[in-house]
Design a protein around this motif. Structure first.
Motif, PDB file in Angstrom:
ATOM      1  N   PHE A   1       0.851  -1.198   0.000  1.00 35.47           N
ATOM      2  CA  PHE A   1       0.000   0.000   0.000  1.00 35.47           C
ATOM      3  C   PHE A   1       0.883   1.243   0.000  1.00 35.47           C
ATOM      4  CE2 PHE A   1      -2.933  -3.235   1.086  1.00 35.47           C
ATOM      5  CZ  PHE A   1      -4.209  -2.757   0.834  1.00 35.47           C
TER       6      PHE A   1
ATOM      7  N   SER B   1      -6.211  -0.985   5.202  1.00 35.31           N
ATOM      8  CA  SER B   1      -5.551  -2.190   4.675  1.00 35.31           C
ATOM      9  C   SER B   1      -5.764  -3.386   5.593  1.00 35.31           C
ATOM     10  CB  SER B   1      -4.060  -1.928   4.462  1.00 35.31           C
ATOM     11  OG  SER B   1      -3.429  -1.512   5.655  1.00 35.31           O
TER      12      SER B   1
ATOM     13  N   THR C   1       0.564  -8.156   3.862  1.00 40.60           N
ATOM     14  CA  THR C   1       0.179  -6.766   3.635  1.00 40.60           C
ATOM     15  C   THR C   1       1.257  -5.845   4.178  1.00 40.60           C
ATOM     16  OG1 THR C   1      -2.181  -7.314   3.788  1.00 40.60           O
ATOM     17  CG2 THR C   1      -1.562  -4.998   4.081  1.00 40.60           C
TER      18      THR C   1
END
Length: 308
Positions: free
Chosen positions: A54, A70, A79
């Motif tokens: 991200f 997220s 992530t």
């Protein structure tokens, strides 16, 4: 050992620890690239080899505003939050930052991981589209509330007739006279009617309250990047989503619709009803469905290079 091999070793060790301890792990290990871009691993589901990276907008806000969003997606794989050198809280005292190198720095950072799906918001999406080298390193690309060219500066200028912001923004005038981190925060908060739809204002303002504002990259991008920005590459085969809030005044989806280069079978456009420039606010369930569907379509059996 190369930087990429080092990153992958650290990642493998983290995943191993996840397998030994829990099916869902929240952690905060940070890794820096040679150019001091910072990765923070915030979530990992063992059993999937996708890396969701991200990248925040701004610049000068830092990736912290993407953390809750997220995490709420509960994505398969790992992530990460990515902060470019000198952005947000990713600061090194005395280190001089060349912001013009950010497109190359981004490609270098993404190449440190395998099977990357880059999720880029606002300016982050513009930075991604300014880095042609990325097309050799990505397995997927998700662009959220961003634009393919500098026309967003002109479209947003005349699109807020019903906003509470006066045409001459005193906060911005004061900032231009005396730029500072606190001044940038005040500018961001004053722009709420441009950033958020009416039902997003409360949550959006809270999101902007406690970010690690850093005015230096914002000032550089405003002067040297935004006026001449044009996308330098179009995803040819990489699975790509373009997600936009239906009432996003800053970067309306029409900018992509008018650019026929983005009318490709591998690129899908999604409009989020009643959403502004931070389109996930109040729409987490829709985004979770969108992301999970996208994960199913991204082939991780192929190396990124073989997909182009």
């Amino acid at each position: 050992m190369t930087q990429a091999h080092f990153f992958r070793l650290i990642h493998a060790l983290f995943i191993l620890s996840c397998v030994l301890t829990s099916n869902l792990v929240f952690a905060k290990p940070a890794l820096w690239t040679k150019q001091t871009a910072r990765f923070e691993l915030i979530n990992s589901h063992p059993g999937n080899n996708l890396n969701w990276v991200f990248l925040p907008g701004g610049p000068g806000l830092g990736s912290e505003y993407l953390r809750e969003f997220s995490l709420s997606l509960k994505l398969p794989g790992s992530t990460w939050l990515l902060d470019m050198p000198g952005d947000g809280s990713n600061q090194f005292a005395g280190k001089s930052i060349d912001y013009s190198q950010w497109p190359q720095d981004l490609a270098e950072a993404v190449n440190s991981l395998d099977n990357v799906v880059l999720v880029a918001h606002s300016y982050g999406g513009m930075l991604a589209l300014s880095s042609p080298e990325l097309q050799n390193h990505l397995s997927g690309l998700i662009l959220i509330d961003t634009a393919p060219n500098n026309q967003w500066m002109h479209s947003s200028a005349g699109s807020c007739s019903n906003c509470a912001i006066p045409k001459t923004n005193p906060t911005m005038i004061n900032y231009e006279k005396n730029p500072s981190d606190l001044g940038l925060k005040q500018v961001a908060l004053s722009m709420g009617p441009l950033f958020f739809s009416p039902d997003q204002i409360k949550k959006g303002t809270r999101l902007l309250e406690n970010l690690p504002y850093n005015h230096l990259p914002y000032d550089w991008v405003s002067k040297h990047f935004n006026p001449s920005y044009q996308a330098k590459w179009i995803p040819q085969t990489i699975p790509t989503l373009i997600i936009s809030g239906a009432v996003d005044i800053l970067t309306p989806i029409s900018l992509f619709q008018q650019d026929k280069r983005f009318n490709r079978p591998n690129i899908k456009t999604i409009l989020i009803p009643h959403a502004g420039h931070f389109s996930w606010i109040n729409h987490q369930s829709e985004f979770k469905t969108i992301f999970n569907n996208f994960a199913g379509k991204v082939s991780v059996s192929l190396t990124p290079a073989s997909q182009h």
